[in-house]
Scaffold this active site. Structure first.
Site, PDB file in Angstrom:
ATOM      1  N   HIS A  10       2.622 -11.478  14.391  1.00  0.00           N
ATOM      2  CA  HIS A  10       3.614 -11.883  15.286  1.00  0.00           C
ATOM      3  C   HIS A  10       3.325 -13.290  15.618  1.00  0.00           C
ATOM      4  CE1 HIS A  10       7.153 -11.844  17.145  1.00  0.00           C
ATOM      5  NE2 HIS A  10       7.084 -10.457  17.822  1.00  0.00           N
ATOM      6  N   THR A  20       0.988  -1.251  -0.001  1.00  0.00           N
ATOM      7  CA  THR A  20       0.041  -0.044   0.083  1.00  0.00           C
ATOM      8  C   THR A  20       0.657   1.277  -0.078  1.00  0.00           C
ATOM      9  OG1 THR A  20      -1.697   1.211   1.084  1.00  0.00           O
ATOM     10  CG2 THR A  20      -0.070  -0.241   2.297  1.00  0.00           C
TER      11      THR A  20
END
Length: 415
Positions: free
Chosen positions: A377, A325
């Site tokens: 994560h 993006t």
């Protein structure tokens, strides 16, 4: 009577919105002619007539319909109307249509400085009116800057490049407000963003890139590149190519979680975030690792054009192993992009800005860009995410490495 039903457009999609009728009740339509446009939570698509005949609408624009609901009916026994003929038996000349948002502007000599009305109270030059009709821009979203309140070409371009932006003065001490129904696309964007924040262990790591070499290459070869390939040499091909190399070296960054399994990919399908007047869409470029720079640029232009014109297919919007993006086109200096589920990471590009940098003990002005990688994560450790971004920095600051992913001299020497 033949029922035209809302078609199945995807496994997970159960309802759509009737965006626009292309044909009116009572119109005679030919087989396969487009009669309406529908909007799902992922894309806009057209509905065609299954048989020739007279159309009768069964729903209104803005209605929410379930898959399989009756959208319209067609009387295939109705006779096709004959064209009106003049008194001498020849077809009568078509009457000049009244100017409206759905008609093409009348072309006149530039010296006449014509004004073409696109609605009862909004006026535009012929070029601007043609762009409004072609790009399906709401004239009310365009701020006119021409003489006597005319919309000119640049006004439409501004509206297309800055969807959602409203300019112009407001009445002092105004207390007015307005309500708009959320589109299916906006509902989906809202749901998916909240889902991403709530279901991933999202963390963002940052780095910065010296864009000098890429800017030098673009400046030196942009004319020859366009002459050879028919497309501009932009930044996206450099970043997409660098991502393809880095993702193959750090496969966990391009993987995702499916139940209790981790899914890795031997290919790189990059989703590119594109801002449109209807909201954010993320079309996919397939097998970026196998594409040339020119092929990437051509695909970016193709998908961006389809996104603006609401012509993206379901296949072009599904899949993707990683997302890029670019908030820099709007002036963003730094951000923390949100992961595009079910992917596990997203790269945020930002504005290129000259900054003083310390190089070999000297202060040098360099065009710098901050990069951000948000990652899940649960699947990607800090070592992998940081190493991925450091590798991106290395590839972008030394674009010659994009050829093989290695130093050309070391490759030659087999080092």
């Amino acid at each position: 009577m033949i029922d035209i039903k809302v078609p199945t457009v995807g496994e997970s999609i159960s309802e759509v919105t009737l965006l626009k009728w292309v044909k009116n009740s009572g119109d005679y339509v030919e087989r396969d002619e487009v009669i309406a446009e529908l909007e799902s939570e992922k894309a806009t698509f057209e509905v065609n007539a299954e048989q020739a005949g007279t159309l009768q609408q069964s729903a209104k624009e803005g209605d929410t319909l379930k898959i399989g609901d009756i959208l319209a009916t067609i009387d295939d026994k109705a006779a096709k109307p004959e064209k009106a003929a003049g008194s001498n038996g020849t077809p009568a000349k078509e009457a000049k249509p009244e100017t409206s948002a759905k008609t093409e502007p009348v072309v006149q000599q530039p010296s006449q400085a014509p004004v073409t009305a696109v609605s009862n109270d909004i006026k535009a030059t012929p070029v601007a009116a043609a762009m409004i009709a072609d790009k399906k821009v709401d004239p009310k979203s365009v701020t006119p800057s021409g003489y006597s309140g005319k919309i000119v070409k640049n006004d439409v371009l501004q509206a297309l490049s800055n969807p959602g932006k409203v300019t112009g003065g407001k009445p002092l001490f105004s207390r007015e407000e307005r309500r708009e129904k959320m589109s299916q696309l906006r509902k989906t964007i809202s749901r998916r963003l909240v889902e991403s924040k709530n279901t991933t262990a999202m963390l963002t790591t940052f780095n910065e890139v010296d864009m000098s070499r890429i800017m030098e290459i673009r400046s030196k070869f942009k004319d020859k590149f366009k002459e050879s390939h028919g497309v501009n040499l932009g930044f996206m091909s450099f970043f997409a190519k660098a991502c393809a190399i880095a993702l193959q070296e750090w496969p966990a960054v391009g993987a995702y979680i499916d139940g209790d399994q981790l899914v890795y990919h031997d290919y790189v399908d990059i989703s590119v975030a594109v801002s449109t007047p209807r909201g954010l869409t993320v079309p996919v470029i397939r097998n970026v690792e196998s594409l040339s720079m020119a092929e990437i640029e051509k695909k970016v232009v193709e998908l961006a054009g389809k996104a603006r014109d609401n012509k993206l297919t379901m296949d072009e919007l599904t899949g993707g192993t990683f997302t890029i993006t670019n908030g820099g086109v709007f002036g963003s200096l730094m951000s923390t992009p949100i992961i595009n589920l079910p992917q596990s990471a997203i790269l945020g590009m930002h504005k290129i800005q000259e900054r003083p940098m310390a190089i070999n003990g000297q202060v040098v002005i360099k065009p710098m860009m901050y990069l951000a990688v948000s990652y899940d994560h649960r699947i990607i450790d800090g070592r992998e995410s940081v190493s991925f971004l450091v590798r991106m920095k290395e590839l972008l600051e030394n674009p010659e490495l994009l050829l093989f992913g290695k130093d050309p001299v070391k490759t030659l020497l087999e080092l």
